[in-house]
Motif scaffolding. Structure first.
Motif, mmCIF file in Angstrom:
data_model
loop_
_atom_site.group_PDB
_atom_site.id
_atom_site.type_symbol
_atom_site.label_atom_id
_atom_site.label_comp_id
_atom_site.label_asym_id
_atom_site.label_seq_id
_atom_site.Cartn_x
_atom_site.Cartn_y
_atom_site.Cartn_z
ATOM 1 N N ILE A 92 25.390 11.652 -28.962
ATOM 2 C CA ILE A 92 24.282 11.338 -29.857
ATOM 3 C C ILE A 92 23.011 11.951 -29.277
ATOM 4 O O ILE A 92 22.653 11.672 -28.130
ATOM 5 N N GLY A 93 22.340 12.786 -30.054
ATOM 6 C CA GLY A 93 21.155 13.492 -29.577
ATOM 7 C C GLY A 93 19.870 12.754 -29.903
ATOM 8 O O GLY A 93 19.764 12.058 -30.916
ATOM 9 N N MET A 94 18.906 12.889 -29.005
ATOM 10 C CA MET A 94 17.545 12.370 -29.194
ATOM 11 C C MET A 94 17.539 10.896 -29.602
ATOM 12 O O MET A 94 16.858 10.485 -30.532
ATOM 13 N N ASN A 95 18.320 10.092 -28.865
ATOM 14 C CA ASN A 95 18.473 8.681 -29.214
ATOM 15 C C ASN A 95 17.497 7.776 -28.474
ATOM 16 O O ASN A 95 17.638 6.554 -28.518
ATOM 17 N N TYR A 96 16.534 8.367 -27.772
ATOM 18 C CA TYR A 96 15.416 7.633 -27.191
ATOM 19 C C TYR A 96 14.144 8.294 -27.727
ATOM 20 O O TYR A 96 13.998 9.517 -27.640
ATOM 21 N N ALA A 97 13.222 7.498 -28.270
ATOM 22 C CA ALA A 97 12.053 8.055 -28.945
ATOM 23 C C ALA A 97 11.232 8.931 -28.018
ATOM 24 O O ALA A 97 10.750 10.001 -28.418
ATOM 25 N N ALA A 98 11.059 8.515 -26.762
ATOM 26 C CA ALA A 98 10.240 9.294 -25.834
ATOM 27 C C ALA A 98 10.905 10.628 -25.499
ATOM 28 O O ALA A 98 10.213 11.636 -25.298
ATOM 29 N N HIS A 99 12.241 10.660 -25.440
ATOM 30 C CA HIS A 99 12.921 11.930 -25.194
ATOM 31 C C HIS A 99 12.799 12.843 -26.404
ATOM 32 O O HIS A 99 12.611 14.060 -26.259
ATOM 33 N N ALA A 100 12.883 12.282 -27.612
ATOM 34 C CA ALA A 100 12.670 13.101 -28.804
ATOM 35 C C ALA A 100 11.284 13.727 -28.769
ATOM 36 O O ALA A 100 11.110 14.911 -29.081
ATOM 37 N N ALA A 101 10.294 12.934 -28.355
ATOM 38 C CA ALA A 101 8.908 13.433 -28.298
ATOM 39 C C ALA A 101 8.772 14.558 -27.285
ATOM 40 O O ALA A 101 8.114 15.574 -27.558
ATOM 41 N N GLU A 102 9.402 14.413 -26.094
ATOM 42 C CA GLU A 102 9.266 15.472 -25.093
ATOM 43 C C GLU A 102 10.042 16.719 -25.510
ATOM 44 O O GLU A 102 9.803 17.807 -24.984
ATOM 45 N N SER A 103 10.971 16.565 -26.460
ATOM 46 C CA SER A 103 11.701 17.706 -27.013
ATOM 47 C C SER A 103 10.973 18.333 -28.188
ATOM 48 O O SER A 103 11.448 19.315 -28.762
ATOM 49 N N GLY A 104 9.829 17.734 -28.586
ATOM 50 C CA GLY A 104 9.040 18.266 -29.692
ATOM 51 C C GLY A 104 9.484 17.784 -31.046
ATOM 52 O O GLY A 104 9.200 18.441 -32.056
ATOM 53 N N SER A 105 10.165 16.619 -31.102
ATOM 54 C CA SER A 105 10.701 16.125 -32.367
ATOM 55 C C SER A 105 10.327 14.665 -32.580
ATOM 56 O O SER A 105 10.029 13.931 -31.623
ATOM 57 N N THR A 260 19.912 10.274 -23.975
ATOM 58 C CA THR A 260 19.224 10.196 -22.687
ATOM 59 C C THR A 260 17.747 9.883 -22.871
ATOM 60 O O THR A 260 17.140 10.281 -23.870
ATOM 61 N N PRO A 261 17.128 9.170 -21.930
ATOM 62 C CA PRO A 261 15.688 8.917 -22.008
ATOM 63 C C PRO A 261 14.871 10.109 -21.531
ATOM 64 O O PRO A 261 15.413 11.122 -21.079
ATOM 65 N N GLU A 262 13.563 9.982 -21.644
ATOM 66 C CA GLU A 262 12.659 11.057 -21.220
ATOM 67 C C GLU A 262 12.770 11.307 -19.718
ATOM 68 O O GLU A 262 13.227 10.459 -18.969
ATOM 69 N N GLY A 263 12.336 12.525 -19.318
ATOM 70 C CA GLY A 263 12.301 12.862 -17.910
ATOM 71 C C GLY A 263 13.238 13.989 -17.523
ATOM 72 O O GLY A 263 13.596 14.128 -16.347
ATOM 73 N N VAL A 264 13.611 14.826 -18.499
ATOM 74 C CA VAL A 264 14.493 15.954 -18.219
ATOM 75 C C VAL A 264 13.667 17.233 -18.069
ATOM 76 O O VAL A 264 12.476 17.270 -18.369
ATOM 77 N N ALA A 265 14.317 18.301 -17.616
ATOM 78 C CA ALA A 265 13.606 19.562 -17.408
ATOM 79 C C ALA A 265 13.087 20.156 -18.710
ATOM 80 O O ALA A 265 12.064 20.853 -18.715
ATOM 81 N N LEU A 266 13.768 19.884 -19.820
ATOM 82 C CA LEU A 266 13.336 20.397 -21.118
ATOM 83 C C LEU A 266 11.900 19.997 -21.441
ATOM 84 O O LEU A 266 11.214 20.684 -22.204
ATOM 85 N N SER A 267 11.422 18.913 -20.853
ATOM 86 C CA SER A 267 10.049 18.461 -21.085
ATOM 87 C C SER A 267 9.009 19.456 -20.617
ATOM 88 O O SER A 267 7.851 19.409 -21.044
ATOM 89 N N GLY A 268 9.383 20.356 -19.707
ATOM 90 C CA GLY A 268 8.422 21.282 -19.126
ATOM 91 C C GLY A 268 7.726 20.728 -17.896
ATOM 92 O O GLY A 268 6.963 21.438 -17.234
ATOM 93 N N ARG A 269 8.000 19.484 -17.551
ATOM 94 C CA ARG A 269 7.348 18.857 -16.395
ATOM 95 C C ARG A 269 8.095 19.093 -15.091
ATOM 96 O O ARG A 269 7.541 18.879 -14.009
ATOM 97 N N PHE A 270 9.352 19.524 -15.186
ATOM 98 C CA PHE A 270 10.187 19.673 -13.995
ATOM 99 C C PHE A 270 10.969 20.979 -14.078
ATOM 100 O O PHE A 270 11.269 21.460 -15.176
ATOM 101 N N PRO A 271 11.320 21.556 -12.929
ATOM 102 C CA PRO A 271 12.141 22.778 -12.957
ATOM 103 C C PRO A 271 13.579 22.467 -13.349
ATOM 104 O O PRO A 271 14.078 21.351 -13.136
#
Length: 298
Positions: A92-105, A260-271
């Motif tokens: 299931i994709g983008m199932n945490y609101a904050a992760h969807a936001a960091e993905s631009g959705s 998954t919740p926010e805090g992945v590299a896709l956010s641009g905050r981490f390598p």
């Protein structure tokens, strides 16, 4: 990492199921406290037939009757995925609101479904190869749901949890360039590299844990990345299982990753991950994982 180290942070009173030993030759065990009991008198493996055939109850009864012996040398054995290869890994994709936001959705209005190939499922501490040519390999700590009873066209979400055998910790690894930039509109290309679904260390039965508010965390090279709770999921487990059953048949032993919740590299905050990195993940009650990342030819 030995199984003794997996218990150091948090001892559990409930019984857990695991598979210990070399890749492809794992022994099924029932873990009670700090002891791993050999389950081979009850089943050849922890798989769909075991889960759907009353195996959990039979194993508990055998333990209570003193019919299971401790597995010799369990503490020194490799920890495999706690379920044998499932027929499907559904995600299931983008199932945490904050992760969807960091993905631009925005958070999705309906569950977003994609697949990983079943051969991505590996042990929780197995080394993972960065795919050849990858520059955007990413981590994702997730609650995994293991199906225990065939589910097709369930009448309502209220029926869903009766079809769940238990829960596991999983890492839904992703190659983001392949997933999003050269995907052709489907995510599977970036989700199915070898070793891209470390799972376990244990299967915890559905009735012995409250899956609705479990803390999830991840670290890369010791630095915190994700820290959230399953209470923040957009769609809960019952809704996910019910919804999937309207479109496909869930078979015993199948694995569902719930986002998954926010805090992945896709956010641009981490390598993104590179050879030599170490990823650690944990979900309260479901244990911990530690993977070292290596070059594809290592």
């Amino acid at each position: 990492m030995t199984i003794d180290l997996m218990f150091h942070a948090r001892k559990q009173d409930n019984v857990k199921f695991a598979r210990l030993g070399p890749l492809g030759r794992e022994t099924p065990v029932l873990i009670d406290g700090d002891t791993s009991y050999d389950l081979r008198p009850v089943t050849a493996d922890i798989d769909g037939p075991f889960l759907s055939g009353g195996g959990i109850a039979r194993a508990a009864a055998a333990l209570a009757a003193g019919e299971l012996a401790p597995l010799d040398g369990a503490a020194g054995l490799r920890i495999g995925a706690p379920i044998a290869r499932p027929s499907a890994v559904l995600c299931i994709g983008m199932n945490y609101a904050a992760h969807a936001a960091e993905s631009g959705s925005l958070p999705p209005a309906v569950p977003i479904v994609f697949l990983k190939t079943p051969n991505t499922v590996v042990g929780p501490n197995d080394a993972v190869a960065i795919p050849r040519g990858s520059t955007k390999t990413d981590w994702e700590v997730e609650l995994g749901v293991v199906i225990g009873k065939r589910a097709s066209y369930l009448a309502s979400p209220a029926d869903a949890l009766d079809h769940v055998a238990g829960f596991v910790l999983a890492n839904d690894l992703s190659e983001r360039e392949w997933q999003l930039e050269i995907s052709g509109g489907q995510w599977g290309k970036g989700k199915s590299a070898p070793g891209f679904c470390p799972t376990g260390p244990w299967l915890v039965t559905a009735g012995s844990i409250d899956h609705t508010d479990l803390r999830l965390r991840s670290r890369v090279n010791g630095e915190p990345r994700q820290d959230s709770t399953t209470a923040d999921m957009v769609f809960d487990v019952a809704t996910i299982v019910y919804t999937l059953s309207q479109y496909l048949t869930l078979e015993p032993g199948d694995l569902i990753l719930t986002g998954t919740p926010e805090g992945v590299a896709l956010s641009g905050r981490f390598p993104y991950l590179a050879a030599g990195d170490v990823v650690e993940l944990e979900i309260d009650g479901l244990g911990a994982q530690r993977q070292e990342y290596v070059g594809v030819d290592a």
